[in-house]
Design a protein around this motif. Structure first.
Motif, short mmCIF file in Angstrom:
data_model
loop_
_atom_site.label_atom_id
_atom_site.label_comp_id
_atom_site.label_asym_id
_atom_site.label_seq_id
_atom_site.Cartn_x
_atom_site.Cartn_y
_atom_site.Cartn_z
N ARG A 232 1.83 -5.90 8.25
CA ARG A 232 2.41 -6.54 7.06
C ARG A 232 2.48 -8.05 7.23
O ARG A 232 2.26 -8.80 6.27
CB ARG A 232 3.81 -5.97 6.79
CG ARG A 232 3.81 -4.53 6.33
CD ARG A 232 5.15 -4.16 5.68
NE ARG A 232 6.27 -4.37 6.58
CZ ARG A 232 6.70 -3.48 7.47
NH1 ARG A 232 6.10 -2.31 7.56
NH2 ARG A 232 7.74 -3.75 8.24
N LYS B 66 14.16 -1.99 -0.12
CA LYS B 66 13.17 -1.07 -0.68
C LYS B 66 12.14 -1.86 -1.48
O LYS B 66 12.50 -2.76 -2.26
CB LYS B 66 13.82 -0.02 -1.58
CG LYS B 66 12.81 0.94 -2.22
CD LYS B 66 13.51 2.00 -3.09
CE LYS B 66 12.49 2.93 -3.73
NZ LYS B 66 13.12 3.97 -4.58
N PRO C 168 0.79 -1.23 0.00
CA PRO C 168 0.00 0.00 0.00
C PRO C 168 0.83 1.28 0.00
O PRO C 168 0.33 2.34 -0.36
CB PRO C 168 -0.80 -0.11 1.30
CG PRO C 168 0.06 -0.94 2.20
CD PRO C 168 0.76 -1.91 1.30
N LYS C 169 2.12 1.17 0.38
CA LYS C 169 2.95 2.36 0.49
C LYS C 169 4.41 1.96 0.31
O LYS C 169 4.85 0.93 0.82
CB LYS C 169 2.75 3.02 1.87
CG LYS C 169 3.51 4.30 2.08
CD LYS C 169 3.23 4.87 3.47
CE LYS C 169 4.00 6.16 3.69
NZ LYS C 169 3.74 6.72 5.07
N THR C 170 5.16 2.78 -0.45
CA THR C 170 6.58 2.49 -0.66
C THR C 170 7.31 2.42 0.67
O THR C 170 7.15 3.28 1.53
CB THR C 170 7.23 3.56 -1.55
OG1 THR C 170 6.60 3.51 -2.85
CG2 THR C 170 8.72 3.32 -1.71
N LEU C 171 8.11 1.38 0.83
CA LEU C 171 8.84 1.14 2.08
C LEU C 171 10.33 1.14 1.79
O LEU C 171 10.79 0.42 0.90
CB LEU C 171 8.39 -0.18 2.69
CG LEU C 171 8.91 -0.60 4.06
CD1 LEU C 171 7.92 -1.54 4.73
CD2 LEU C 171 10.27 -1.30 3.97
N THR D 156 8.41 -0.85 -3.61
CA THR D 156 7.55 0.26 -4.02
C THR D 156 6.07 -0.06 -3.87
O THR D 156 5.67 -1.23 -3.78
CB THR D 156 7.82 0.62 -5.49
OG1 THR D 156 7.61 -0.53 -6.31
CG2 THR D 156 9.23 1.13 -5.66
N LYS D 157 5.27 0.97 -3.83
CA LYS D 157 3.82 0.81 -3.79
C LYS D 157 3.36 0.20 -5.11
O LYS D 157 3.42 0.82 -6.15
CB LYS D 157 3.16 2.18 -3.57
CG LYS D 157 1.64 2.15 -3.61
CD LYS D 157 1.04 3.53 -3.43
CE LYS D 157 -0.47 3.48 -3.53
NZ LYS D 157 -1.09 4.83 -3.38
N TRP D 158 2.91 -1.05 -5.05
CA TRP D 158 2.48 -1.75 -6.26
C TRP D 158 2.10 -3.18 -5.87
O TRP D 158 2.28 -3.59 -4.72
CB TRP D 158 3.58 -1.75 -7.32
CG TRP D 158 3.09 -2.11 -8.71
CD1 TRP D 158 3.39 -3.22 -9.42
CD2 TRP D 158 2.21 -1.34 -9.53
NE1 TRP D 158 2.77 -3.22 -10.64
CE2 TRP D 158 2.03 -2.05 -10.74
CE3 TRP D 158 1.56 -0.12 -9.38
CZ2 TRP D 158 1.22 -1.60 -11.76
CZ3 TRP D 158 0.75 0.33 -10.41
CH2 TRP D 158 0.59 -0.41 -11.58
N THR E 146 9.33 2.08 9.64
CA THR E 146 7.94 2.15 10.10
C THR E 146 7.91 1.76 11.57
O THR E 146 8.93 1.73 12.24
CB THR E 146 7.05 1.21 9.27
OG1 THR E 146 7.55 -0.13 9.37
CG2 THR E 146 7.02 1.61 7.81
N SER F 6 3.01 -1.31 12.25
CA SER F 6 2.95 -1.48 10.79
C SER F 6 3.52 -2.83 10.39
O SER F 6 3.02 -3.48 9.47
CB SER F 6 3.73 -0.36 10.10
OG SER F 6 3.17 0.90 10.39
#
Length: 405
Positions: A176, A145, A126-129, A147-149, A168, A172
């Motif tokens: 996950r 890393k 849901p959000k780039t980490l 990405t949001k996808w 995070t 969080s």
């Protein structure tokens, strides 16, 4: 030994899922994450509730510290996974008042193998980490890393996604990990493995190779008919509302913890339940009520009732009740309900009088209505009245003076 649950019964089957680093990891025997997976056979639902490792608890052998040490200490003392899990289960039951039927302990290395044997899992990030301090080889750090996808993850990447926490919070990370478990269940739901006895046996052998558990093959088989139809929801006990200004509209639900004053705990970071103090750390009333509602009544999120709250309590009544202080009672109720995951959509003053606290119901949601009575004892339910509410809400609660009795 353990009292085994019957999947044909009306009662929930509660599984304690533990994540550990095991060998070659810092704090190898500490439970990195703990979550209850509560399966409701009647509704074919699984509800996850994550409990943070930094929760301060009293130990059965005396003293106290973080919750995640109980398993490690008992295992190092006895050499038994079952005894270590049982000791932790007793504490989890004290915190949540939920009886555990089984445990599953997931080791990081075993987890990688299991995901790879499933040919990976699909995760919607849901959000780039970005984690610049993900543990690397020989006590070093590396950058992780994602990405949001929508990503298809192998075991190694799925583990990094599950473990990363420096970019995070622990809350969080728990979310996950629940997301990964959902992805595994969804993969099984779409797999022809569930229709093949030989493949099921192989899956069970892989399962036993990659985790420690007290499940047997017969018990695992009893869950298979439900997997295809299973519905999943998750909750994470958190302290997010204590890190930012919060009202009912921007509240992160399930906020039943707070960061304790470090001076009282040797300047270490620990969490306490709401209303607990350094001298009384075991005030679990609100957590127990929350766990009871969300685990025993999955209908709350299945019904997902949209709620409007209107205020018609006189200012004179409020001042008299609170000794001349005006308080936004409708907003306070909205905050409380939303924290327990009721779907509150709007709060405002009523523009038409009532004679008692009522709720006008546009779409009947039996369990939601029953549970709201535990927060608003004086409430009376009536059929929808267009002069009070619109049909884009399932129910409209109008607070009157009797709310303060």
């Amino acid at each position: 030994m353990w009292k085994k649950a019957n999947t044909d019964s009306i009662w929930n089957v509660n599984v304690l899922i533990l994540w550990v680093g095991w060998k070659n990891h810092d704090g190898a025997y500490l439970t990195d994450s703990m979550m209850i997976a509560s399966f409701n056979p009647r509704l074919k639902t699984v509800t996850f509730l994550s409990i943070p490792r930094d929760l301060y608890v009293k130990y059965p052998w005396g003293g106290g510290w973080r919750l995640n040490y109980i398993f490690a200490r008992t295992y190092l003392k006895t050499g038994s996974f079952d005894k270590a899990a049982y000791e932790l289960e007793k504490k989890i039951k004290q915190i949540t008042w939920i009886k555990i039927n089984y445990y599953v302990m997931v080791d990081f290395g075993w987890f990688e193998k299991f995901i790879d044997k499933m040919w990976g899992i699909t995760i919607d990030v849901p959000k780039t980490l970005v984690d610049y301090r993900y543990p690397g080889p020989n006590w070093t750090y590396t950058t992780f890393k994602i990405t949001k996808w929508i990503h298809h993850l192998d075991g190694k990447t799925a583990l990094k996604y599950a473990r990363s926490r420096h970019s995070t919070s622990d809350f969080s990370r728990s979310a996950r990990q629940e997301q990964i478990i959902k992805a595994i269940i969804n993969k099984l739901k779409s797999s022809w493995t569930l229709t093949s006895p030989s493949k099921l046996k192989l899956l069970y052998m892989q399962f036993k190779e990659t985790v420690k558990t007290d499940f047997d093959f017969e018990t695992l088989l009893s869950f298979i008919p439900y997997v295809k139809w299973i519905k999943i929801h998750s909750y994470v006990l958190n302290a997010d509302c204590y890190f930012k200004p919060t009202n009912w509209s921007n509240l992160t639900p399930w906020c039943f913890l707070y960061p304790a004053e470090r001076a009282a705990f040797n300047w270490q970071a620990v969490l306490l339940p709401v209303w607990a103090t350094p001298k009384n750390v075991e005030n679990y009333d609100k957590i127990q009520k929350f766990a009871f509602i969300v685990l025993w009544y999955p209908e709350l999120w299945l019904e997902n009732s949209k709620i409007q709250i209107l205020n018609w309590i006189s200012k004179k009544k409020i001042k008299r009740y609170y000794r001349w202080y005006l308080k936004p009672l409708a907003s306070k109720l909205a905050y409380k309900l939303k924290n327990y995951w009721f779907n509150v959509k709007e709060v405002k003053n009523a523009d038409k009088t009532v004679e008692k606290t009522v709720s006008y119901v546009y779409k009947e949601k039996k369990i939601t209505q029953e549970l709201i009575k535990t927060f608003v004892w004086s409430i009376v339910y009536k059929k929808w009245d267009v002069s009070y509410s619109w049909n884009w809400f399932d129910m409209t609660i109008v607070l009157w003076n009797d709310y303060l009795k």
